[in-house]
Scaffold this motif. Structure first.
Motif, PDB file in Angstrom:
ATOM      1  N   THR A 127       4.001   8.158  -3.126  1.00  0.00           N
ATOM      2  CA  THR A 127       3.482   7.136  -4.037  1.00  0.00           C
ATOM      3  C   THR A 127       3.728   5.754  -3.465  1.00  0.00           C
ATOM      4  O   THR A 127       4.625   5.549  -2.643  1.00  0.00           O
ATOM      5  CB  THR A 127       4.161   7.210  -5.424  1.00  0.00           C
ATOM      6  OG1 THR A 127       5.571   7.073  -5.264  1.00  0.00           O
ATOM      7  CG2 THR A 127       3.846   8.526  -6.108  1.00  0.00           C
ATOM      8  N   ARG A 128       2.871   4.825  -3.926  1.00  0.00           N
ATOM      9  CA  ARG A 128       3.019   3.423  -3.525  1.00  0.00           C
ATOM     10  C   ARG A 128       2.952   2.562  -4.769  1.00  0.00           C
ATOM     11  O   ARG A 128       2.071   2.710  -5.611  1.00  0.00           O
ATOM     12  CB  ARG A 128       1.903   3.038  -2.543  1.00  0.00           C
ATOM     13  CG  ARG A 128       2.068   1.621  -1.939  1.00  0.00           C
ATOM     14  CD  ARG A 128       1.291   0.582  -2.691  1.00  0.00           C
ATOM     15  NE  ARG A 128      -0.119   0.900  -2.798  1.00  0.00           N
ATOM     16  CZ  ARG A 128      -0.954   0.265  -3.606  1.00  0.00           C
ATOM     17  NH1 ARG A 128      -0.513  -0.699  -4.412  1.00  0.00           N
ATOM     18  NH2 ARG A 128      -2.245   0.609  -3.674  1.00  0.00           N
ATOM     19  N   LEU A 129       3.871   1.567  -4.881  1.00  0.00           N
ATOM     20  CA  LEU A 129       3.926   0.688  -6.034  1.00  0.00           C
ATOM     21  C   LEU A 129       3.929  -0.762  -5.558  1.00  0.00           C
ATOM     22  O   LEU A 129       4.650  -1.128  -4.629  1.00  0.00           O
ATOM     23  CB  LEU A 129       5.195   0.942  -6.861  1.00  0.00           C
ATOM     24  CG  LEU A 129       5.372   2.368  -7.423  1.00  0.00           C
ATOM     25  CD1 LEU A 129       6.741   2.496  -8.084  1.00  0.00           C
ATOM     26  CD2 LEU A 129       4.273   2.702  -8.419  1.00  0.00           C
TER      27      LEU A 129
ATOM     28  N   LEU B 140       9.621   4.776   9.232  1.00  0.00           N
ATOM     29  CA  LEU B 140      10.391   4.995   8.007  1.00  0.00           C
ATOM     30  C   LEU B 140       9.831   6.146   7.183  1.00  0.00           C
ATOM     31  O   LEU B 140      10.592   6.946   6.610  1.00  0.00           O
ATOM     32  CB  LEU B 140      10.402   3.707   7.180  1.00  0.00           C
ATOM     33  CG  LEU B 140      11.168   2.517   7.791  1.00  0.00           C
ATOM     34  CD1 LEU B 140      11.038   1.290   6.906  1.00  0.00           C
ATOM     35  CD2 LEU B 140      12.631   2.857   8.004  1.00  0.00           C
ATOM     36  N   LEU B 141       8.488   6.249   7.102  1.00  0.00           N
ATOM     37  CA  LEU B 141       7.889   7.353   6.349  1.00  0.00           C
ATOM     38  C   LEU B 141       8.171   8.695   7.011  1.00  0.00           C
ATOM     39  O   LEU B 141       8.477   9.690   6.329  1.00  0.00           O
ATOM     40  CB  LEU B 141       6.375   7.131   6.221  1.00  0.00           C
ATOM     41  CG  LEU B 141       5.954   6.008   5.266  1.00  0.00           C
ATOM     42  CD1 LEU B 141       4.454   5.756   5.373  1.00  0.00           C
ATOM     43  CD2 LEU B 141       6.340   6.352   3.835  1.00  0.00           C
ATOM     44  N   ASP B 142       8.072   8.745   8.325  1.00  0.00           N
ATOM     45  CA  ASP B 142       8.384   9.985   9.044  1.00  0.00           C
ATOM     46  C   ASP B 142       9.835  10.388   8.822  1.00  0.00           C
ATOM     47  O   ASP B 142      10.150  11.564   8.587  1.00  0.00           O
ATOM     48  CB  ASP B 142       8.093   9.792  10.535  1.00  0.00           C
ATOM     49  CG  ASP B 142       8.437  11.017  11.354  1.00  0.00           C
ATOM     50  OD1 ASP B 142       7.777  12.060  11.196  1.00  0.00           O
ATOM     51  OD2 ASP B 142       9.417  10.933  12.138  1.00  0.00           O
ATOM     52  N   ASN B 143      10.728   9.403   8.869  1.00  0.00           N
ATOM     53  CA  ASN B 143      12.140   9.673   8.646  1.00  0.00           C
ATOM     54  C   ASN B 143      12.393  10.157   7.215  1.00  0.00           C
ATOM     55  O   ASN B 143      13.160  11.092   6.971  1.00  0.00           O
ATOM     56  CB  ASN B 143      12.937   8.392   8.919  1.00  0.00           C
ATOM     57  CG  ASN B 143      14.436   8.634   8.944  1.00  0.00           C
ATOM     58  OD1 ASN B 143      14.945   9.293   9.836  1.00  0.00           O
ATOM     59  ND2 ASN B 143      15.128   8.110   7.951  1.00  0.00           N
ATOM     60  N   ALA B 144      11.700   9.530   6.232  1.00  0.00           N
ATOM     61  CA  ALA B 144      11.880   9.923   4.836  1.00  0.00           C
ATOM     62  C   ALA B 144      11.371  11.338   4.586  1.00  0.00           C
ATOM     63  O   ALA B 144      12.007  12.124   3.866  1.00  0.00           O
ATOM     64  CB  ALA B 144      11.167   8.923   3.931  1.00  0.00           C
TER      65      ALA B 144
ATOM     66  N   GLN C 208       8.675   7.131  -2.001  1.00  0.00           N
ATOM     67  CA  GLN C 208       8.010   5.986  -2.617  1.00  0.00           C
ATOM     68  C   GLN C 208       8.024   4.777  -1.675  1.00  0.00           C
ATOM     69  O   GLN C 208       9.008   4.545  -0.976  1.00  0.00           O
ATOM     70  CB  GLN C 208       8.694   5.598  -3.935  1.00  0.00           C
ATOM     71  CG  GLN C 208       8.555   6.608  -5.048  1.00  0.00           C
ATOM     72  CD  GLN C 208       9.170   6.104  -6.349  1.00  0.00           C
ATOM     73  OE1 GLN C 208       9.808   5.046  -6.381  1.00  0.00           O
ATOM     74  NE2 GLN C 208       8.968   6.865  -7.432  1.00  0.00           N
ATOM     75  N   VAL C 209       6.901   4.064  -1.713  1.00  0.00           N
ATOM     76  CA  VAL C 209       6.807   2.781  -1.004  1.00  0.00           C
ATOM     77  C   VAL C 209       6.641   1.700  -2.061  1.00  0.00           C
ATOM     78  O   VAL C 209       5.659   1.711  -2.823  1.00  0.00           O
ATOM     79  CB  VAL C 209       5.625   2.765  -0.019  1.00  0.00           C
ATOM     80  CG1 VAL C 209       5.521   1.392   0.650  1.00  0.00           C
ATOM     81  CG2 VAL C 209       5.770   3.857   1.030  1.00  0.00           C
ATOM     82  N   ARG C 210       7.613   0.786  -2.123  1.00  0.00           N
ATOM     83  CA  ARG C 210       7.583  -0.281  -3.118  1.00  0.00           C
ATOM     84  C   ARG C 210       7.357  -1.627  -2.416  1.00  0.00           C
ATOM     85  O   ARG C 210       8.065  -1.968  -1.466  1.00  0.00           O
ATOM     86  CB  ARG C 210       8.896  -0.333  -3.908  1.00  0.00           C
ATOM     87  CG  ARG C 210       9.156   0.907  -4.749  1.00  0.00           C
ATOM     88  CD  ARG C 210      10.491   0.771  -5.478  1.00  0.00           C
ATOM     89  NE  ARG C 210      10.754   1.952  -6.299  1.00  0.00           N
ATOM     90  CZ  ARG C 210      10.360   2.093  -7.550  1.00  0.00           C
ATOM     91  NH1 ARG C 210       9.674   1.111  -8.133  1.00  0.00           N
ATOM     92  NH2 ARG C 210      10.639   3.190  -8.236  1.00  0.00           N
ATOM     93  N   ILE C 211       6.380  -2.369  -2.926  1.00  0.00           N
ATOM     94  CA  ILE C 211       6.050  -3.689  -2.374  1.00  0.00           C
ATOM     95  C   ILE C 211       6.216  -4.704  -3.494  1.00  0.00           C
ATOM     96  O   ILE C 211       5.678  -4.524  -4.593  1.00  0.00           O
ATOM     97  CB  ILE C 211       4.617  -3.728  -1.817  1.00  0.00           C
ATOM     98  CG1 ILE C 211       4.414  -2.626  -0.765  1.00  0.00           C
ATOM     99  CG2 ILE C 211       4.316  -5.096  -1.218  1.00  0.00           C
ATOM    100  CD1 ILE C 211       2.979  -2.477  -0.317  1.00  0.00           C
ATOM    101  N   ALA C 212       6.965  -5.764  -3.218  1.00  0.00           N
ATOM    102  CA  ALA C 212       7.197  -6.783  -4.236  1.00  0.00           C
ATOM    103  C   ALA C 212       7.090  -8.163  -3.594  1.00  0.00           C
ATOM    104  O   ALA C 212       7.614  -8.394  -2.501  1.00  0.00           O
ATOM    105  CB  ALA C 212       8.571  -6.606  -4.881  1.00  0.00           C
ATOM    106  N   ASP C 213       6.369  -9.049  -4.281  1.00  0.00           N
ATOM    107  CA  ASP C 213       6.234 -10.444  -3.837  1.00  0.00           C
ATOM    108  C   ASP C 213       7.220 -11.278  -4.639  1.00  0.00           C
ATOM    109  O   ASP C 213       6.983 -11.608  -5.799  1.00  0.00           O
ATOM    110  CB  ASP C 213       4.805 -10.922  -4.062  1.00  0.00           C
ATOM    111  CG  ASP C 213       4.539 -12.232  -3.327  1.00  0.00           C
ATOM    112  OD1 ASP C 213       5.505 -12.810  -2.790  1.00  0.00           O
ATOM    113  OD2 ASP C 213       3.382 -12.682  -3.304  1.00  0.00           O
TER     114      ASP C 213
END
Length: 453
Positions: free
Chosen positions: A332-334, A353-357, A368-373
């Motif tokens: 998922t991506r947020l 990082l995704l491969d490692n996760a 999960q991938v979280r992006i915040a401004d």
């Protein structure tokens, strides 16, 4: 020509300062003494002038003056270092108390100094009757040779004092400077003894003077960094040998076995394909090493192009979707944000990082991938559920060739242990930071990037 030591420079500086101060004080004292003598002479001559005017009162012409010449001679005889000339208003000399007085004595009123035949005089001229315009003139000459001798001795004493003071200060200054610079020599001894086997030496900061405490602290910090870098370099060299030993051994063994006897063309093709896989992994390892070497020397220069992190993350999640589906892991991506950076470099960092996760997420887990401004910049987090990482292992996760998994597979073409180190170099090249947190069933890699990197 050998340069002067710091102790020698300080000693000369102390000596020069002492000489200048002593000379200045001596000159002031000499001037004060000379002024004092002038004042004493002025007082003496003023007193004598009053006595002479009293003795010669009313003697305005040569006839009246001649009647009082005897009394004047008696008056002047009491002071042999004082001479008198009486000059009429017409310029003729009426009286000289001593023989061979100079003809060119100054006639202007006031006190003056005169040098004649090696003898110094103080000459004082004044009118006999100040209230008359055509009054006779009194010229007093005081021998001040003894004053000059005193001032000369004073000057010699000043020069001797300056010389001895400078010499004594130079010697004491050299001793004081040498004693004060002892911590620097100790620092020099420690620096001279630094080698690959003695990087653990440190300067005693608590024994250093206040002025050198910061320098000692900085020097110890430098030794600490050198020690840490050397340990990392040693471990790095050992890891390189460790990683390359297995594929090289496989290549040699496989090639030797293949060449032991004639084989079919298909067997040779299969052997070459097997060797090619090993060589491709070794080539990738070398490329990764060169990439990290460029990062260490600050040669990674990211391109600047506008990026939408949500789109970049979705593309990578789509790429890893088949692997996640096979492992029964939810992706998922947020959140979303815009960033100016290098597309290929950031994709590589996020892909690592995704491969490692995915590798460490158990079945039915989630990535999960979280992006915040945020006001201070952009925050990009990759987190996965599963077993956490021990607290003491977190600081080493970004070391090269380090694997938190104790089951280390030598020569693995998939996991060489450089992915996180490369990711860290990419984030730093963009002016950001990365760290890892683990707890409560989640492991998070948090990246903070400036809004305009």
């Amino acid at each position: 020509m050998r340069r002067l030591s710091l102790s020698g420079r300080l000693a000369l500086l102390f000596a020069a300062c002492t000489a200048v101060v002593s000379l200045f004080a001596g000159v002031l004292f000499n001037r004060a003494s000379e002024t004092h003598f002038i004042e004493l002479d002025q007082q003496l001559l003023d007193g004598k002038l009053i006595a002479l005017r009293s003795a010669l009162a009313g003697a305005d012409d040569p006839r009246l003056f001649a009647e009082r010449k005897t009394r004047l001679q008696d008056e002047m005889g009491h002071q042999p270092d004082l001479a008198l000339r009486v000059r009429g208003a017409d310029g003729r000399v009426w009286f000289d108390s001593a023989a061979n007085l100079p003809d060119d004595l100054p006639t202007q009123s006031g006190l003056r100094s005169l040098q004649k035949a090696g003898t110094a005089y103080r000459v004082y001229s004044a009118a006999l009757a100040p209230d008359k315009a055509d009054s006779a003139q009194l010229i007093l000459m005081l021998d001040i040779t003894h004053h000059q001798h005193f001032l000369q001795r004073m000057q010699h004493l000043i020069w001797l004092t300056v010389s001895l003071s400078a010499l004594a200060t130079a010697l004491l200054g050299a001793w004081a400077a040498r004693s004060g610079l002892r911590p620097l020599r100790r620092m020099s001894d420690v620096a001279a003894g630094v080698s690959a086997t003695s990087l653990t030496q440190r300067l005693p900061e608590d024994q250093m003077p206040t002025e050198l405490a910061d320098l000692a602290r900085t020097f110890n910090a430098m030794l600490g960094r050198l020690d840490d870098s050397f340990q990392r370099l040693s471990a790095f060299s050992a890891d390189i040998a460790h990683e390359l030993r297995t594929p090289l051994s496989n290549l040699l063994t496989h090639t030797q076995v293949t060449l032991t006897r004639p084989r079919d063309l298909e067997d040779y093709r299969e052997a070459l394909h097997s060797n090619l896989e090993e060589l491709q992994w070794m080539a990738q390892l070398v490329n990764d090493m060169l990439y990290l070497a460029k990062a260490d020397h600050g040669l990674l220069t990211p391109k600047r192009e506008p990026l939408q992190l949500a789109e970049e993350a979705d593309l990578l999640l789509e790429f890893f979707a088949p692997l996640a589906e096979e492992a029964h892991v939810k992706l998922t991506r947020l959140g979303s944000a815009n960033l100016s950076g290098d597309r290929s470099m950031l994709r590589r960092a996020l892909s690592n990082l995704l491969d490692n996760a995915l590798r460490f997420t158990p079945p039915n887990g989630e990535v999960q991938v979280r992006i915040a401004d945020e006001p201070k910049g952009l925050s990009l987090t990759v987190e996965n559920s599963g077993d956490g990482i021990s607290e003491d292992l977190l600081p080493r996760l970004f070391d090269r060739f380090y694997r938190a998994d104790p089951a280390r597979h030598e020569g693995s073409s998939e996991h060489a242990g450089l992915g996180l180190a490369i990711t860290q170099s990419i984030i730093r090249a963009h002016g950001g930071t990365i760290r890892c947190e683990s707890g409560q069933g989640w492991t998070r890699f948090l990246m903070e990037l400036p809004a305009k990197s």
